[in-house]
Design an enzyme around this catalytic site. Sequence first.
Site, short mmCIF file in Angstrom:
data_model
loop_
_atom_site.label_atom_id
_atom_site.label_comp_id
_atom_site.label_asym_id
_atom_site.label_seq_id
_atom_site.Cartn_x
_atom_site.Cartn_y
_atom_site.Cartn_z
N GLY A 13 56.53 -13.79 -1.92
CA GLY A 13 56.67 -15.02 -2.70
C GLY A 13 58.10 -15.45 -2.97
O GLY A 13 58.42 -16.65 -2.87
N ARG A 87 44.57 -2.87 6.05
CA ARG A 87 44.38 -4.15 5.37
C ARG A 87 43.05 -4.18 4.63
O ARG A 87 42.93 -4.78 3.57
CB ARG A 87 44.48 -5.30 6.38
N ASN A 94 42.88 -7.77 -3.66
CA ASN A 94 43.37 -9.06 -3.18
C ASN A 94 42.28 -10.12 -3.11
O ASN A 94 42.54 -11.30 -3.34
CB ASN A 94 44.05 -8.90 -1.83
N ASP A 150 52.01 -13.11 13.64
CA ASP A 150 51.64 -12.51 14.93
C ASP A 150 52.30 -13.25 16.09
O ASP A 150 52.75 -12.64 17.06
CB ASP A 150 50.12 -12.53 15.09
N HIS A 178 43.81 -11.61 12.05
CA HIS A 178 45.14 -11.24 11.59
C HIS A 178 45.18 -9.79 11.11
O HIS A 178 45.73 -9.48 10.06
CB HIS A 178 45.59 -12.20 10.49
#
Length: 328
Positions: A13, A87, A94, A150, A178
Site C-alpha cells: 500500500g 497463497r 484476507n 506475472d 495468479h
Amino acid sequence: MKAVVAGAAGGIGQPLSLLCKASPLIDELALYDVVNTPGVATDLSHISSRAKVTGFLPADDGMKKAFTGADIIIIPAGIPRKPGMTRDQLFNTNAGIVASLVKGVAEFAPTAYLLIISNPVNSTVPIAAEVLKKAGVFNPKKLFGVTTLDVVRAETFVAGITGEADPTKLNIPVIGGHSGETIVPLFSQATPKFEIAGDALEKLTYRVQFGGDEVVKAKDGAGSATLSMAYAGFRFAEKVIRAAKGETGIKEPTFVYLAGVEGGKAIAEATGCEYFSVPVELGTEGAVKATNIVGDANEYEKKLLEKCYEGLKGNIAKGVEFVNTPPK
C-alpha cells in the site's frame, strides 16, 4: 480522477500510494487502512505533485469518507506471505478483509473501477463479485483481479535471457490465475519472438509461476513481493485510468468474470472456468473485450493449462463459498 488505496499503510500500500501520488492522472488520492494512514497521507502530501492526499482510519466514518466519490479503488489490503506459506493459507484472513472492504465499495462507491490485489486473487475476486451481487451493484466490466506482476516478471526474466535493455518493449501474454501452476506464460505468443525449449523453458516457466517464492525466500521471513507488486498494481491502475479518460487501444491481461465481458463466453467454454486472466481491452466502461488466446497455445502450454484449469476451478469455488456459506 479520485483514486483510493485501501490497505494504504501496508507493504504494498505505501509504495503503491507513492506511485499514485506521483501520477499526473490523479487529482485526489484517499488512503484507507486500520492503522497509520493519517501519517502516510501527511508524508505524501509534502510531495509537489498534482494529487491532493487524505488519510482515513475506520473511526469517524473513515471508510465512507475515503470511498465516497471514488472513480477507482485499489485493494492491496491483507497480511503478507511468510516463508513456507502458500497463497491458500492466507485465505481466511484476507478473504474476510476483502469482503469487508468490498461491502464498503458497494455502499459508498458502487460505480468505481475496483482493482483487487489482495491474495489469493483467484479467490478474492470471486469474493468481491459475490459481495457486489448480494448488494445488487455488480458490474463485471469494472471488477479486475490484478495479475500484472506475472506479466512484469515474464518481461523481466525474458529480457535477461535475450539481452533486451528495456523489458517493457516485450509483449508476453500470461494467462490463467495468479498463483503457482494457475499462472501460464504463453512464451510461444511473445513479441518479438524468441526461442527457448527443454530445461531452459521449464525453468523459465517455473520462475514466472513461483517468482513470489523467490522474493519471500530472499527476504528471509521479513516480507513478500511488495515493491514489485506495487509497481505492477500501479501499472495496471494507470492503464485503467488512461482508458477511463478516453484513451483507446489499451490492452492488458487481467482476471475477470468472463460471462460479463464481451468475448468471455468462448473463453469460459474453452477453460471451464468462470473467471480467467486473459488480455482485456480497456475503455471508458472498464473491460470492453476479452481476447481468446487460449486456443493458440502450443502443446507444452496446453499441458500447463490443464493443470491451471484444475487448480483455478477449486480456488474460484472456494471464494464463492466463503461469501455464500461463511465460515463459523
